[in-house]
Design a protein around this motif. Structure first.
Motif, PDB file in Angstrom:
ATOM      1  N   VAL A  56       7.977 -15.032 -10.007  1.00 37.00           N
ATOM      2  CA  VAL A  56       7.588 -14.753 -11.391  1.00 37.00           C
ATOM      3  C   VAL A  56       6.518 -13.660 -11.406  1.00 37.00           C
ATOM      4  CG1 VAL A  56       6.674 -15.745 -13.508  1.00 37.00           C
ATOM      5  CG2 VAL A  56       8.071 -17.154 -12.004  1.00 37.00           C
ATOM      6  N   ILE A  57       5.520 -13.825 -10.522  1.00 43.00           N
ATOM      7  CA  ILE A  57       4.420 -12.862 -10.549  1.00 43.00           C
ATOM      8  C   ILE A  57       4.891 -11.514 -10.000  1.00 43.00           C
ATOM      9  CG2 ILE A  57       3.290 -13.262  -8.305  1.00 43.00           C
ATOM     10  CD1 ILE A  57       1.575 -13.106 -11.668  1.00 43.00           C
ATOM     11  N   LEU A  58       5.803 -11.559  -9.035  1.00 42.38           N
ATOM     12  CA  LEU A  58       6.352 -10.315  -8.509  1.00 42.38           C
ATOM     13  C   LEU A  58       7.113  -9.573  -9.597  1.00 42.38           C
ATOM     14  CD1 LEU A  58       5.693 -10.161  -5.506  1.00 42.38           C
ATOM     15  CD2 LEU A  58       8.103 -10.206  -5.041  1.00 42.38           C
ATOM     16  N   GLY A  59       7.920 -10.309 -10.349  1.00 47.34           N
ATOM     17  CA  GLY A  59       8.657  -9.702 -11.448  1.00 47.34           C
ATOM     18  C   GLY A  59       7.705  -9.121 -12.476  1.00 47.34           C
ATOM     19  N   PHE A  60       6.654  -9.863 -12.775  1.00 45.61           N
ATOM     20  CA  PHE A  60       5.709  -9.420 -13.795  1.00 45.61           C
ATOM     21  C   PHE A  60       5.010  -8.127 -13.382  1.00 45.61           C
ATOM     22  CE2 PHE A  60       1.594  -9.653 -16.012  1.00 45.61           C
ATOM     23  CZ  PHE A  60       2.066  -9.709 -17.307  1.00 45.61           C
ATOM     24  N   VAL A  61       4.613  -8.062 -12.091  1.00 48.58           N
ATOM     25  CA  VAL A  61       3.889  -6.882 -11.615  1.00 48.58           C
ATOM     26  C   VAL A  61       4.822  -5.671 -11.515  1.00 48.58           C
ATOM     27  CG1 VAL A  61       2.722  -5.919  -9.606  1.00 48.58           C
ATOM     28  CG2 VAL A  61       2.119  -8.167 -10.417  1.00 48.58           C
ATOM     29  N   LEU A  62       6.071  -5.931 -11.096  1.00 46.67           N
ATOM     30  CA  LEU A  62       6.969  -4.807 -10.854  1.00 46.67           C
ATOM     31  C   LEU A  62       7.730  -4.370 -12.100  1.00 46.67           C
ATOM     32  CD1 LEU A  62       8.443  -5.667  -7.360  1.00 46.67           C
ATOM     33  CD2 LEU A  62       6.700  -4.009  -7.956  1.00 46.67           C
ATOM     34  N   LEU A 112       0.809  -1.214   0.000  1.00 45.12           N
ATOM     35  CA  LEU A 112       0.000   0.000   0.000  1.00 45.12           C
ATOM     36  C   LEU A 112       0.847   1.269   0.000  1.00 45.12           C
ATOM     37  CD1 LEU A 112      -2.848  -0.937   2.484  1.00 45.12           C
ATOM     38  CD2 LEU A 112      -3.043  -0.615   0.037  1.00 45.12           C
ATOM     39  N   THR A 113       1.990   1.240   0.692  1.00 40.90           N
ATOM     40  CA  THR A 113       2.725   2.490   0.861  1.00 40.90           C
ATOM     41  C   THR A 113       3.786   2.707  -0.202  1.00 40.90           C
ATOM     42  OG1 THR A 113       4.254   1.404   2.344  1.00 40.90           O
ATOM     43  CG2 THR A 113       2.397   2.522   3.347  1.00 40.90           C
ATOM     44  N   LEU A 114       4.396   1.629  -0.705  1.00 42.05           N
ATOM     45  CA  LEU A 114       5.469   1.805  -1.676  1.00 42.05           C
ATOM     46  C   LEU A 114       5.070   1.331  -3.067  1.00 42.05           C
ATOM     47  CD1 LEU A 114       8.380   0.354   0.462  1.00 42.05           C
ATOM     48  CD2 LEU A 114       7.846   2.754   0.133  1.00 42.05           C
ATOM     49  N   GLY A 115       3.996   0.566  -3.134  1.00 40.64           N
ATOM     50  CA  GLY A 115       3.644  -0.032  -4.412  1.00 40.64           C
ATOM     51  C   GLY A 115       4.488  -1.257  -4.701  1.00 40.64           C
ATOM     52  N   ILE A 116       5.172  -1.788  -3.666  1.00 41.61           N
ATOM     53  CA  ILE A 116       5.989  -2.988  -3.841  1.00 41.61           C
ATOM     54  C   ILE A 116       5.428  -4.062  -2.947  1.00 41.61           C
ATOM     55  CG2 ILE A 116       8.256  -3.994  -3.484  1.00 41.61           C
ATOM     56  CD1 ILE A 116       9.426  -1.364  -4.247  1.00 41.61           C
ATOM     57  N   PRO A 117       4.893  -5.142  -3.526  1.00 41.13           N
ATOM     58  CA  PRO A 117       4.197  -6.125  -2.702  1.00 41.13           C
ATOM     59  C   PRO A 117       5.143  -6.887  -1.780  1.00 41.13           C
ATOM     60  CG  PRO A 117       4.192  -6.774  -5.008  1.00 41.13           C
ATOM     61  CD  PRO A 117       4.879  -5.465  -4.938  1.00 41.13           C
ATOM     62  N   GLY A 118       4.626  -7.227  -0.592  1.00 44.38           N
ATOM     63  CA  GLY A 118       5.446  -7.943   0.375  1.00 44.38           C
ATOM     64  C   GLY A 118       5.385  -9.452   0.209  1.00 44.38           C
ATOM     65  N   VAL A 130      -5.889   2.111 -10.117  1.00 44.41           N
ATOM     66  CA  VAL A 130      -5.409   2.717  -8.880  1.00 44.41           C
ATOM     67  C   VAL A 130      -3.935   2.364  -8.765  1.00 44.41           C
ATOM     68  CG1 VAL A 130      -5.599   2.726  -6.392  1.00 44.41           C
ATOM     69  CG2 VAL A 130      -7.645   2.454  -7.780  1.00 44.41           C
ATOM     70  N   GLN A 131      -3.068   3.369  -8.701  1.00 40.68           N
ATOM     71  CA  GLN A 131      -1.639   3.104  -8.597  1.00 40.68           C
ATOM     72  C   GLN A 131      -1.242   3.152  -7.123  1.00 40.68           C
ATOM     73  OE1 GLN A 131       1.077   2.597 -11.083  1.00 40.68           O
ATOM     74  NE2 GLN A 131       1.923   1.984  -9.117  1.00 40.68           N
ATOM     75  N   PRO A 132      -0.986   1.989  -6.513  1.00 41.07           N
ATOM     76  CA  PRO A 132      -0.581   2.029  -5.104  1.00 41.07           C
ATOM     77  C   PRO A 132       0.786   2.676  -4.988  1.00 41.07           C
ATOM     78  CG  PRO A 132      -1.072  -0.210  -5.840  1.00 41.07           C
ATOM     79  CD  PRO A 132      -0.973   0.641  -7.050  1.00 41.07           C
ATOM     80  N   GLY A 133       0.996   3.373  -3.913  1.00 38.64           N
ATOM     81  CA  GLY A 133       2.255   4.060  -3.729  1.00 38.64           C
ATOM     82  C   GLY A 133       2.098   5.024  -2.581  1.00 38.64           C
ATOM     83  N   PRO A 134       3.103   5.843  -2.340  1.00 37.52           N
ATOM     84  CA  PRO A 134       3.062   6.717  -1.170  1.00 37.52           C
ATOM     85  C   PRO A 134       1.872   7.668  -1.142  1.00 37.52           C
ATOM     86  CG  PRO A 134       5.004   7.120  -2.523  1.00 37.52           C
ATOM     87  CD  PRO A 134       4.365   5.886  -3.035  1.00 37.52           C
ATOM     88  N   LEU A 135       1.315   7.960  -2.309  1.00 40.23           N
ATOM     89  CA  LEU A 135       0.224   8.928  -2.322  1.00 40.23           C
ATOM     90  C   LEU A 135      -1.140   8.297  -2.095  1.00 40.23           C
ATOM     91  CD1 LEU A 135       1.445  11.148  -5.267  1.00 40.23           C
ATOM     92  CD2 LEU A 135       1.516  11.646  -2.828  1.00 40.23           C
ATOM     93  N   LEU A 136      -1.162   6.965  -2.040  1.00 40.84           N
ATOM     94  CA  LEU A 136      -2.458   6.277  -1.933  1.00 40.84           C
ATOM     95  C   LEU A 136      -3.211   6.688  -0.679  1.00 40.84           C
ATOM     96  CD1 LEU A 136      -4.126   4.050  -3.412  1.00 40.84           C
ATOM     97  CD2 LEU A 136      -3.217   2.468  -1.741  1.00 40.84           C
ATOM     98  N   PHE A 137      -2.484   6.836   0.442  1.00 40.04           N
ATOM     99  CA  PHE A 137      -3.153   7.155   1.698  1.00 40.04           C
ATOM    100  C   PHE A 137      -3.790   8.539   1.669  1.00 40.04           C
ATOM    101  CE2 PHE A 137      -1.017   3.501   3.456  1.00 40.04           C
ATOM    102  CZ  PHE A 137      -1.879   3.073   4.443  1.00 40.04           C
ATOM    103  N   THR A 138      -3.190   9.465   0.932  1.00 38.80           N
ATOM    104  CA  THR A 138      -3.758  10.806   0.883  1.00 38.80           C
ATOM    105  C   THR A 138      -4.730  10.986  -0.274  1.00 38.80           C
ATOM    106  OG1 THR A 138      -1.680  11.413  -0.156  1.00 38.80           O
ATOM    107  CG2 THR A 138      -2.002  12.107   2.123  1.00 38.80           C
ATOM    108  N   GLN A 139      -4.404  10.358  -1.444  1.00 40.90           N
ATOM    109  CA  GLN A 139      -5.264  10.596  -2.601  1.00 40.90           C
ATOM    110  C   GLN A 139      -6.480   9.691  -2.641  1.00 40.90           C
ATOM    111  OE1 GLN A 139      -2.691  10.333  -5.975  1.00 40.90           O
ATOM    112  NE2 GLN A 139      -2.139  12.494  -5.899  1.00 40.90           N
ATOM    113  N   LYS A 140      -6.316   8.462  -2.208  1.00 41.50           N
ATOM    114  CA  LYS A 140      -7.441   7.520  -2.223  1.00 41.50           C
ATOM    115  C   LYS A 140      -7.633   6.965  -0.822  1.00 41.50           C
ATOM    116  CE  LYS A 140      -7.883   6.905  -6.887  1.00 41.50           C
ATOM    117  NZ  LYS A 140      -9.094   7.084  -7.642  1.00 41.50           N
TER     118      LYS A 140
END
Lengths: 502, 155
Positions: A441-447, A324-330, A346-356
């Protein structure tokens, strides 16, 4: 603190909306069911149900709440098949079989199930509280990240992935590279040049995320089930009348607390999820128990049951934080959730908490509710879930295929994609058979595109000078962390071996 | 052995991938230092050493799949392809009844159970998805044609 409180207020107003509240409950219930089925874990469950959830055309926060409910519900339900059948639902439930099943054999199945339910609840709740406190903090730090910092963060993510996930570092790395390479197919967004499309119009937009997920996780899992087909019926141990006592929980409080913290931290580390967390927590508790513990652990020690259960639920919560905060899944499953968010634009990232805020905080609030709901669902209904364990594989297997086909067809509406998911399923089955884990594989694909775009942006800023990547302190710290996460385990195991030899 | 074969296959794919990155992908003009070809080149450059390492030191675990299991897997894949092929022509209901029943049977379900499962999935699955959840599933060209004939006959 004000930000957190007002955020939580927003979140609860979203999560307590009757429709969303229903979705939390439905998600938790379905998740527990999927987790309880032997062989189906959280990642397969979310993968198979994602397209269906998407095609129902819910608003993004509702769909995410449903999927997240399935995710931690499945993490919760995995223990049922571990304890009663000695068959873990997925990798993160393996540790639960070690002490959970012996307890059930001893006639304490009810006690084992209810203790693990409470341990999971505490682990999950600690994780959500920590997430509420640190999520916005991390987001506010990450707002200042430059493209070069993001590149360093990705390197750290893949380093911790390679070092902690799977049996072989090289294979994990190669799996991530396969994912990254798959992500390069399609039109390059910066220049409009087509890459690896071979003139096929369907490939111009890239390979659909859903197809990769359903193919690699749903269909490959199906082939795995066919391969492992259990002959005869599995025998489930009966759920008896024994129940957790308050004294048990009081005795276990430090074990649960320690394991939850371990689980949360490991969950936050990019790429490493519940399976690593439960293994580390179990190992730690066993070591702390000393020589007396090494005799009882593995024979039905209640500590050996509580540790992995609280850790894997805490890790499930922790893995949401970087997503949620970096857009990098754990973890692998949060990578799928991230992909789901991207499908909703919806682009998860640092702005998600303020924008959405309705999405970020709605999800957090739904996790509080979900944890309570899971405890309430699980304590009385465990007998019902236990009966479902005996659903024979010969009905489960076609059911997976039918669900996967419905999901893909309703979204893409193109029968060619049904062939594609089957082919990807065969590929995924081979990868799995050769000890590649599929999560990288899926992490690579998403990132993939995030990694590439940040690298290109960083070099555009510096005019092509690669030195920009190591110019500021944040990046350097991240590279050092990446180095440590790869080499510290190697060094520690060498030292342990030398100590053992001496 | 299986490791080496698979790594060999990946090596070929990666080399083809690299070849395309070095020769074909090109932007007509660009202002940025990194073009569309740079990232694939980096990826190929990282993948090749990993593959070579696996070729050099494969895991020695045998790829143990019994002959009968291979047959079962091949059958399953064939059935999945057939299901995909017939999904639109026959429609969801008929194709799912066939697929569900046949797969359950081949995996060892009792006859009546398999048939009940197939019909249940086909009919109730369709009703649940189409009427209740409003999803779009194929009605089937054959079914539509048959319905038209029926309606035409009643007029």
């Amino acid at each position: 603190m004000d930000v957190i409180l007002s955020g939580l207020a927003t979140g609860f107003s979203v999560a307590l909306d009757p429709f969303n509240l229903m979705l939390v409950l439905v998600g938790c219930f379905l998740g527990t069911l999927i987790g309880a089925l032997p062989g189906l874990g959280p990642i397969n469950g979310v993968a198979i149900l994602l397209p269906i959830a998407y095609s129902l055309k819910f608003p993004p926060e509702s769909a995410l709440i449903l999927l997240a409910g399935i995710y931690y519900g499945a993490e919760y339900g995995g223990r049922i098949s571990s304890i009663l059948l000695n068959v873990p639902g997925d990798a993160s439930a393996v540790m639960t079989t070690l002490d959970g099943h012996p307890m059930a054999l001893r006639g304490e199945a009810g006690r084992a199930l209810s203790t693990s339910a409470v341990a999971s609840f505490i682990g999950g709740t600690i994780a959500v509280v920590l997430m509420t406190l640190f999520g916005p903090l991390l987001a506010s730090v990450a707002v200042g990240f430059s493209p070069a910092n993001y590149v360093a963060l990705m390197v750290f993510a893949f380093a911790s992935l390679a070092s902690l996930v799977g049996k072989s570092t090289v294979k994990t790395l190669l799996g991530a590279l396969i994912g990254l390479m798959l992500a390069t197919i399609g039109i390059d967004a910066n220049t409009g040049v087509a890459r690896y499309t071979f003139g096929i119009p369907d490939l111009l937009a890239g390979i659909d995320f859903l197809i990769v997920v359903v193919g690699l996780f749903g269909m490959a899992e199906l082939l795995h089930l066919v391969e492992q087909q259990v002959k005869g019926n599995l025998k489930s141990l009966p759920v008896d009348k024994t129940f957790v006592k308050v004294a048990d929980i009081v005795k276990l409080r430090w074990t649960i607390l320690r394991s939850s913290l371990i689980g949360f931290v490991i969950g936050v580390l990019p790429g490493t999820g519940a399976s690593v967390a439960s293994a580390v927590a179990y190992g730690t508790e066993k070591r702390l128990a000393g020589p007396e513990g090494s005799k009882t652990f593995g024979t039905g020690d209640i500590r050996g049951l509580a540790a992995p259960e609280s850790a894997n639920n805490a890790a499930a919560g922790g893995a949401m934080v970087p997503m949620l905060t970096l857009g990098i899944p754990g973890s692998g499953t949060t990578a799928i959730l991230l992909g789901a968010l991207l499908m909703f634009n919806v682009q998860p990232g640092p702005l998600l908490f303020t924008q959405k805020p309705e999405i970020a905080w709605g999800l957090v609030a739904s996790m509080y509710i979900g944890n309570v709901a899971l405890l309430v669902i699980n304590l009385p209904l465990v007998g019902l879930f236990a009966r479902l364990l005996t659903i024979p594989q010969h009905y489960l297997t076609p059911l997976i295929a039918i669900l996967a086909f419905i999901g893909i067809y309703t979204i893409v509406g193109n029968p060619h994609d049904l062939f594609l998911i089957t082919a990807l399923g065969v590929f995924g089955w081979f990868l799995r058979k050769l000890d590649f884990s599929l999560a990288p594989v899926i992490l690579g694909f998403v990132l993939g595109s995030l990694f590439e775009n940040n690298l290109r942006r960083a070099l555009s800023i510096s005019g092509g000078d690669w030195a920009i990547l190591t110019e500021d302190l944040t990046s350097i710290v991240l590279y050092i962390l990446a180095f440590l996460v790869v080499f510290a385990p190697i060094w520690l195991s060498r030292r342990a071996r030398r100590a053992a030899a001496a | 052995m299986a490791d080496r074969l698979f790594a060999g296959f990946l090596l070929i794919v990666t080399l083809a991938y690299a070849y395309i990155a070095w020769t074909i992908i090109q932007a007509p003009f660009q202002y940025d230092p990194l073009g569309p070809e740079s990232w694939p080149r980096i990826l190929a450059g990282a993948a090749v050493p990993c593959i070579l390492y696996i070729l050099w030191r494969p895991d020695d675990e045998p790829f143990a799949v019994a002959k009968y299991t291979w047959f079962r897997l091949a059958l399953m894949v064939a059935l999945l392809f057939a299901y995909a092929e017939l999904y639109e022509p026959l429609g969801f209901i008929i194709s799912t009844i066939l697929f569900g029943t046949i797969v359950a049977l081949t995996l060892g379900a009792p006859r009546s159970g398999a048939l009940a499962f197939g019909i249940g999935m086909g009919v109730f699955g369709y009703l649940l998805c189409v009427t209740l959840m409003g999803l779009n599933l194929p009605d089937g060209e054959i079914v539509e044609a048959a319905l038209q004939i029926l309606q035409g006959g009643s007029e």
